[in-house]
Design a protein around this motif. Sequence first.
Motif, mmCIF file in Angstrom:
data_model
loop_
_atom_site.group_PDB
_atom_site.id
_atom_site.type_symbol
_atom_site.label_atom_id
_atom_site.label_comp_id
_atom_site.label_asym_id
_atom_site.label_seq_id
_atom_site.Cartn_x
_atom_site.Cartn_y
_atom_site.Cartn_z
ATOM 1 N N UNK A 59 -3.794 -2.106 -3.537
ATOM 2 C CA UNK A 59 -4.569 -0.880 -3.165
ATOM 3 C C UNK A 59 -6.045 -1.134 -3.808
ATOM 4 N N UNK A 60 -6.059 -2.014 -4.572
ATOM 5 C CA UNK A 60 -7.491 -2.089 -4.937
ATOM 6 C C UNK A 60 -8.476 -2.821 -4.206
ATOM 7 N N UNK A 61 -9.006 -2.212 -3.276
ATOM 8 C CA UNK A 61 -9.619 -2.518 -1.797
ATOM 9 C C UNK A 61 -10.957 -1.849 -2.014
ATOM 10 N N UNK A 62 -12.093 -2.482 -1.583
ATOM 11 C CA UNK A 62 -13.281 -1.785 -1.287
ATOM 12 C C UNK A 62 -13.741 -0.952 -2.250
ATOM 13 N N UNK A 63 -13.936 0.542 -2.062
ATOM 14 C CA UNK A 63 -14.621 1.379 -2.818
ATOM 15 C C UNK A 63 -13.498 1.665 -4.157
ATOM 16 N N UNK A 68 -5.845 0.847 -11.281
ATOM 17 C CA UNK A 68 -5.794 1.177 -9.942
ATOM 18 C C UNK A 68 -4.583 2.143 -9.766
ATOM 19 N N UNK A 69 -3.372 1.992 -10.528
ATOM 20 C CA UNK A 69 -2.350 2.868 -10.611
ATOM 21 C C UNK A 69 -2.903 4.354 -10.836
ATOM 22 N N UNK A 70 -3.841 4.421 -12.057
ATOM 23 C CA UNK A 70 -4.178 5.820 -12.175
ATOM 24 C C UNK A 70 -4.960 6.484 -10.863
ATOM 25 N N UNK A 71 -5.608 5.563 -10.124
ATOM 26 C CA UNK A 71 -6.381 6.276 -9.070
ATOM 27 C C UNK A 71 -5.193 6.686 -7.925
ATOM 28 N N UNK A 72 -4.130 5.895 -7.882
ATOM 29 C CA UNK A 72 -2.972 6.312 -6.783
ATOM 30 C C UNK A 72 -2.587 7.805 -7.242
ATOM 31 N N UNK A 73 -2.338 7.677 -8.666
ATOM 32 C CA UNK A 73 -1.727 8.861 -9.004
ATOM 33 C C UNK A 73 -2.415 10.026 -8.916
ATOM 34 N N UNK A 74 -3.975 9.956 -9.082
ATOM 35 C CA UNK A 74 -4.656 11.174 -8.649
ATOM 36 C C UNK A 74 -4.673 11.300 -7.328
ATOM 37 N N UNK A 76 -5.031 5.827 -1.264
ATOM 38 C CA UNK A 76 -5.740 5.020 -1.944
ATOM 39 C C UNK A 76 -6.602 5.586 -2.955
ATOM 40 N N UNK A 77 -7.187 4.894 -3.972
ATOM 41 C CA UNK A 77 -7.890 5.285 -5.058
ATOM 42 C C UNK A 77 -9.228 5.861 -4.580
ATOM 43 N N UNK A 78 -9.146 6.575 -3.503
ATOM 44 C CA UNK A 78 -10.538 7.203 -3.077
ATOM 45 C C UNK A 78 -10.698 8.654 -3.429
ATOM 46 N N UNK A 127 -3.478 1.245 7.991
ATOM 47 C CA UNK A 127 -2.850 1.042 6.707
ATOM 48 C C UNK A 127 -2.757 -0.503 6.165
ATOM 49 N N UNK A 128 -2.000 -1.175 7.335
ATOM 50 C CA UNK A 128 -1.981 -2.661 7.294
ATOM 51 C C UNK A 128 -3.467 -3.254 6.931
ATOM 52 N N UNK A 129 -4.484 -3.111 7.908
ATOM 53 C CA UNK A 129 -5.668 -3.363 7.767
ATOM 54 C C UNK A 129 -6.350 -3.322 6.172
ATOM 55 N N UNK A 130 -6.248 -2.139 5.743
ATOM 56 C CA UNK A 130 -6.866 -1.644 4.564
ATOM 57 C C UNK A 130 -5.934 -2.520 3.366
ATOM 58 N N UNK A 131 -4.885 -2.479 3.417
ATOM 59 C CA UNK A 131 -3.907 -3.312 2.352
ATOM 60 C C UNK A 131 -4.168 -4.930 2.635
ATOM 61 N N UNK A 132 -4.584 -5.407 3.828
ATOM 62 C CA UNK A 132 -4.793 -6.838 4.087
ATOM 63 C C UNK A 132 -6.272 -7.070 3.652
ATOM 64 N N UNK A 133 -7.138 -6.030 3.123
ATOM 65 C CA UNK A 133 -8.335 -6.343 2.824
ATOM 66 C C UNK A 133 -9.363 -6.319 3.723
#
Length: 361
Positions: free
Chosen positions: A38-42, A88-94, A135-137, A351-357
């Motif tokens: 999940x640590x992708x892009x922004x 990254x996990x903190x971002x997912x939690x938020x 994601x952490x967005x 989702x698959x595109x994002x998780x694949x970078x």
Amino acid sequence: MITRSAGRDALLLWLASRAGLVVATLLGAALHDYVGRWQQWDAGLFVTIARYGYDGDPGRPPDAGLPAFFPGFPMALRLAHLVVPDWTAAGLLVSLAAGAVAVVALARLAEFEGASGWIAVLGLLLCPTAVFLTAGYSESLFLAFAIPAWLAARQGRWPHAVLLAAGASCVRITGLFLAVALAVEFVAGRSRGAAVPVSWRQAPWLLVPFLPLVAYSAYHYTRSGNWFAWKDAQEAGWGRELVWPWTSWSTTWNAARGGDDFAVAFRMEIAGAVVAVLALAWLVALGRWSEAVYTGLQAAALMTSAYYLSIPRSLLLWFPLWVALARLATRRPWVIVVYAAVAGPLMLLGTLRFLGGAWAG
């Protein structure tokens, strides 16, 4: 009338969809790699701001694009990091917590408007770019403020509405468009005779959502002497500047004609722009003027940039669209079936595109 089950159904859909994303991610990654996917892009840029501030990582060259990101999400991320060591996990939690608030508010708003709340929530969750709600967005956190703000405004609770909108303004520049739309709703509510009487003495409250932007601009002025650092960062970081809409369209169209993955991303942008224009026309046809102002200002800002960027993702923030979809599908249930059949596979692909970078909206 808002039923007591609206929030329960919304939370059930939200948590079930999050569980589905966990399964989808684990299909392509070991458990210990789940968070890293999940640590992708922004998401990485938000972590950088949360850790080091707008000066960026001292071990790397300065990033002139960081001021484009408003401080609301990095501040929430920093708070979550107090209990979750992994950034990254903190971002997912938020996003998980904020998303839960957002979908409950969306369901209640839809039911207030005479529609089925669960349909509005399902429409949002099946949006092809819904991966950004997990994601952490900043999308989920923005909606957690913006939708309750709009519901409060529709109910005539203006002090609550503007304070919540101020929270949204701390998260994204989109909060500025929300503030303008609230002003239109205030006037429209008076003219149509709102259920709760609206007094002009409440009008000064409408300035409150603009204050975070003033404060953020002042902060960057103390750093760099530039009141508009957040705007100039868009050009410095991504080459985005104000152009005529036909220039933006032409640039994006030409970029979409290639054969690489970026061409695919630009085709997604064009598709998103078409959907945005149609959705805006729909809101206008329905006479939803304040909602049309909110969505129209976003569309205008994105379609007068040097090229299209993040238009499909911005549709997540168009909560009036999801309410309008729910109103239509409540009367004609086949609409949500057709929508799910089309949008569901696209959401999974995104989702698959994002998780694949790859860029996914």
